[in-house]
Design a protein around this motif. Structure first.
Motif, PDB file in Angstrom:
ATOM      1  N   ALA A  81       0.891  -1.256   0.013  1.00  0.00           N
ATOM      2  CA  ALA A  81       0.164  -0.134   0.108  1.00  0.00           C
ATOM      3  C   ALA A  81       0.825   1.388  -0.156  1.00  0.00           C
ATOM      4  CB  ALA A  81      -0.876  -0.162   1.182  1.00  0.00           C
ATOM      5  N   PRO A  82       0.540   2.078  -0.715  1.00  0.00           N
ATOM      6  CA  PRO A  82       1.409   3.370  -0.738  1.00  0.00           C
ATOM      7  C   PRO A  82       1.795   3.912   0.473  1.00  0.00           C
ATOM      8  CG  PRO A  82      -0.186   3.363  -2.589  1.00  0.00           C
ATOM      9  CD  PRO A  82      -0.502   2.189  -1.895  1.00  0.00           C
ATOM     10  N   PRO A  83       0.695   4.335   1.170  1.00  0.00           N
ATOM     11  CA  PRO A  83       1.044   4.789   2.827  1.00  0.00           C
ATOM     12  C   PRO A  83       2.050   4.209   3.480  1.00  0.00           C
ATOM     13  CG  PRO A  83      -1.561   4.836   2.326  1.00  0.00           C
ATOM     14  CD  PRO A  83      -1.057   3.891   1.242  1.00  0.00           C
ATOM     15  N   LEU A  84       1.922   2.914   3.241  1.00  0.00           N
ATOM     16  CA  LEU A  84       3.127   2.176   4.097  1.00  0.00           C
ATOM     17  C   LEU A  84       4.515   2.479   3.375  1.00  0.00           C
ATOM     18  CD1 LEU A  84       4.167   0.165   6.132  1.00  0.00           C
ATOM     19  CD2 LEU A  84       3.280  -1.804   4.395  1.00  0.00           C
ATOM     20  N   LEU A  85       4.596   2.221   2.017  1.00  0.00           N
ATOM     21  CA  LEU A  85       6.020   2.622   1.319  1.00  0.00           C
ATOM     22  C   LEU A  85       6.297   4.141   1.524  1.00  0.00           C
ATOM     23  CD1 LEU A  85       5.301   0.892  -2.039  1.00  0.00           C
ATOM     24  CD2 LEU A  85       6.557   0.254  -0.244  1.00  0.00           C
ATOM     25  N   ALA A  86       5.065   5.075   1.780  1.00  0.00           N
ATOM     26  CA  ALA A  86       5.692   6.455   2.183  1.00  0.00           C
ATOM     27  C   ALA A  86       6.251   6.385   3.383  1.00  0.00           C
ATOM     28  CB  ALA A  86       4.433   7.215   2.084  1.00  0.00           C
ATOM     29  N   GLU A  87       5.604   5.784   4.430  1.00  0.00           N
ATOM     30  CA  GLU A  87       6.237   5.539   5.773  1.00  0.00           C
ATOM     31  C   GLU A  87       7.704   5.072   5.891  1.00  0.00           C
ATOM     32  OE1 GLU A  87       5.458   7.266   8.309  1.00  0.00           O
ATOM     33  OE2 GLU A  87       3.262   7.966   7.623  1.00  0.00           O
ATOM     34  N   LYS A  88       7.759   4.196   5.147  1.00  0.00           N
ATOM     35  CA  LYS A  88       9.110   3.514   4.996  1.00  0.00           C
ATOM     36  C   LYS A  88      10.323   4.580   4.356  1.00  0.00           C
ATOM     37  CE  LYS A  88      11.683  -0.353   2.420  1.00  0.00           C
ATOM     38  NZ  LYS A  88      11.844   0.229   1.251  1.00  0.00           N
ATOM     39  N   SER A  89       9.797   5.198   3.508  1.00  0.00           N
ATOM     40  CA  SER A  89      10.659   6.310   3.052  1.00  0.00           C
ATOM     41  C   SER A  89      11.034   7.305   3.939  1.00  0.00           C
ATOM     42  CB  SER A  89      10.307   6.897   1.755  1.00  0.00           C
ATOM     43  OG  SER A  89      10.053   6.031   0.779  1.00  0.00           O
ATOM     44  N   ALA A  90       9.919   7.674   4.754  1.00  0.00           N
ATOM     45  CA  ALA A  90      10.158   8.841   5.770  1.00  0.00           C
ATOM     46  C   ALA A  90      10.948   8.237   6.993  1.00  0.00           C
ATOM     47  CB  ALA A  90       8.663   8.997   6.237  1.00  0.00           C
ATOM     48  N   TRP A  91      10.781   7.030   7.268  1.00  0.00           N
ATOM     49  CA  TRP A  91      11.562   6.302   8.350  1.00  0.00           C
ATOM     50  C   TRP A  91      13.098   6.434   7.828  1.00  0.00           C
ATOM     51  CZ3 TRP A  91      13.328   1.171   7.355  1.00  0.00           C
ATOM     52  CH2 TRP A  91      14.232   0.634   8.606  1.00  0.00           C
ATOM     53  N   LEU A  92      13.502   5.929   6.648  1.00  0.00           N
ATOM     54  CA  LEU A  92      14.904   6.040   6.055  1.00  0.00           C
ATOM     55  C   LEU A  92      15.445   7.641   6.276  1.00  0.00           C
ATOM     56  CD1 LEU A  92      14.422   3.567   3.243  1.00  0.00           C
ATOM     57  CD2 LEU A  92      15.730   3.267   5.539  1.00  0.00           C
ATOM     58  N   ARG A  93      14.658   8.527   5.639  1.00  0.00           N
ATOM     59  CA  ARG A  93      15.071   9.756   5.769  1.00  0.00           C
ATOM     60  C   ARG A  93      15.292  10.212   7.208  1.00  0.00           C
ATOM     61  NH1 ARG A  93      10.874  10.804   2.116  1.00  0.00           N
ATOM     62  NH2 ARG A  93       9.488  11.649   3.788  1.00  0.00           N
ATOM     63  N   ALA A  94      14.416   9.773   8.149  1.00  0.00           N
ATOM     64  CA  ALA A  94      14.823  10.233   9.514  1.00  0.00           C
ATOM     65  C   ALA A  94      16.218   9.582  10.067  1.00  0.00           C
ATOM     66  CB  ALA A  94      13.700   9.848  10.266  1.00  0.00           C
ATOM     67  N   LEU A  95      16.302   8.295   9.542  1.00  0.00           N
ATOM     68  CA  LEU A  95      17.609   7.600  10.283  1.00  0.00           C
ATOM     69  C   LEU A  95      18.779   8.274   9.649  1.00  0.00           C
ATOM     70  CD1 LEU A  95      16.758   3.924   9.662  1.00  0.00           C
ATOM     71  CD2 LEU A  95      17.135   4.984  11.717  1.00  0.00           C
ATOM     72  N   GLU A  96      18.666   8.652   8.450  1.00  0.00           N
ATOM     73  CA  GLU A  96      19.940   9.436   7.834  1.00  0.00           C
ATOM     74  C   GLU A  96      20.056  10.877   8.197  1.00  0.00           C
ATOM     75  OE1 GLU A  96      21.886  10.481   3.392  1.00  0.00           O
ATOM     76  OE2 GLU A  96      19.424   9.962   3.548  1.00  0.00           O
ATOM     77  N   GLU A  97      19.174  11.527   8.408  1.00  0.00           N
ATOM     78  CA  GLU A  97      19.040  13.153   8.800  1.00  0.00           C
ATOM     79  C   GLU A  97      19.133  13.251  10.174  1.00  0.00           C
ATOM     80  OE1 GLU A  97      15.948  14.845   6.700  1.00  0.00           O
ATOM     81  OE2 GLU A  97      16.569  14.266   4.604  1.00  0.00           O
TER      82      GLU A  97
END
Length: 317
Positions: free
Chosen positions: A10-26
């Motif tokens: 589901a797109p919302p799940l994939l969006a949250e996955k991307s947000a999580w990875l950005r948070a880990l990096e930044e």
């Protein structure tokens, strides 16, 4: 578990996955290696959920995540031949993602917290002996085709043993590093983007200065210090290959790897009376328990010496 399965999540799940990875990096300043590993672990888990439920994975699957779901995933990975260490890291990545969702009121991490990590096999560091470690650093350039490559190999391996660096840390040094011959220490950016100070011995300064003098390429702050034969950044695989050649020439065991020089740095300091907390800081270990593995190595060495040297031990055998 293919990428095609993940696209159907589901797109919302994939969006949250991307947000999580950005948070880990930044925000958490996770290293590229950690990011790649965690992304792969969660990608595999979402693919598993897609197959497990017979439909695209959704946010609700994570919101209602149970420890039994995680056990099923780890069991499937184990059947694929994945080792306990990798399974433990996979669980860590999934927990991190679920905690991210929990902070956004999209899930509860209770199920992930209740899941115990797979038991890890106890593996001790395998350092070189002092004579072997010295032989490696002294003979590191013996098999090189050109003098500057010989000096490079000596400098890299001297840094690993003399400063306790990881290969990646040595190869990430900028071209203007170690230009001050009077410096007694230097900062190193290690795992988790954490900086530590490592000591600089005269042998380290001398090895790097010799390499710098012979290197045919301009060494500036904008480029890496250590170069490959054609001038590009020196790759870890080249260091590992050179160490393998040296290992054969010196008759050393397969455990004599570049990383074993870092183990040797810590073990030899400990054997000479070094403080465990200080060694932890020098290595950049986040947890003292990681550094404590070297105490077991040193104890084993002492017992071996005892068995060979004590009169009673010799008589008993």
């Amino acid at each position: 578990m293919t990428e095609a399965l993940l696209v159907t999540a589901a797109p919302p799940l994939l969006a949250e996955k991307s947000a999580w990875l950005r948070a880990l990096e930044e925000e958490r300043r996770a290293s590229p290696h950690t990011l790649a590993a965690y992304e792969r672990d969660v990608r595999q888990f979402l693919a598993f959920l897609t197959a497990y439920h017979g439909r695209p994975a959704e946010l609700g699957d994570l919101a209602e995540l149970r420890s039994t779901d995680l056990r099923a995933f780890l069991a499937a990975r184990r059947r694929d031949g994945v080792e306990a260490k990798t399974l433990g890291r996979s669980l860590s990545g999934i927990r991190s993602f679920v905690r991210h969702l929990e902070r956004r009121d999209l899930a509860s991490s209770a199920g992930a917290r209740a899941m115990r990590a797979p038991k890890q096999p106890r593996s001790l560091p395998r350092p070189l002996s002092v004579p072997d470690a010295l032989s490696v650093t002294e003979e590191a350039g013996a098999l090189a085709a050109e003098p500057w490559l010989a000096a490079r190999n000596v400098a890299v391996l001297t840094l690993l043993y003399g400063c306790g660096l990881r290969i990646s840390e040595a190869l990430d040094l900028p071209g203007d590093a170690l230009t001050d011959a009077t410096a007694r220490s230097m900062p190193i950016l290690g795992k988790g983007m954490k900086t530590r100070l490592v000591p600089l011995l005269p042998a380290v300064h001398a090895a790097v200065a010799d390499y710098r003098r012979l290197c045919p390429f301009a060494l500036s702050a904008e480029a890496p210090l250590f170069r490959g034969a054609k001038g590009g950044p020196l790759r870890p695989q080249i260091v590992q290959r050179e160490m393998a050649r040296l290992r054969g020439a010196l008759g050393l065991p397969p455990s004599a790897t570049p990383h074993a020089l870092r183990h040797s740095f810590a073990t030899h300091l400990l054997a000479a009376g070094g403080d465990l907390r200080a060694i932890q800081d020098l290595l950049g270990h986040a947890s003292l328990s990681t550094t404590q593995g070297y105490t077991a190595v040193d104890s084993a060495r002492l017992l071996s010496v005892y068995d060979q040297a004590h009169p009673r031990a010799r008589r008993a055998s």
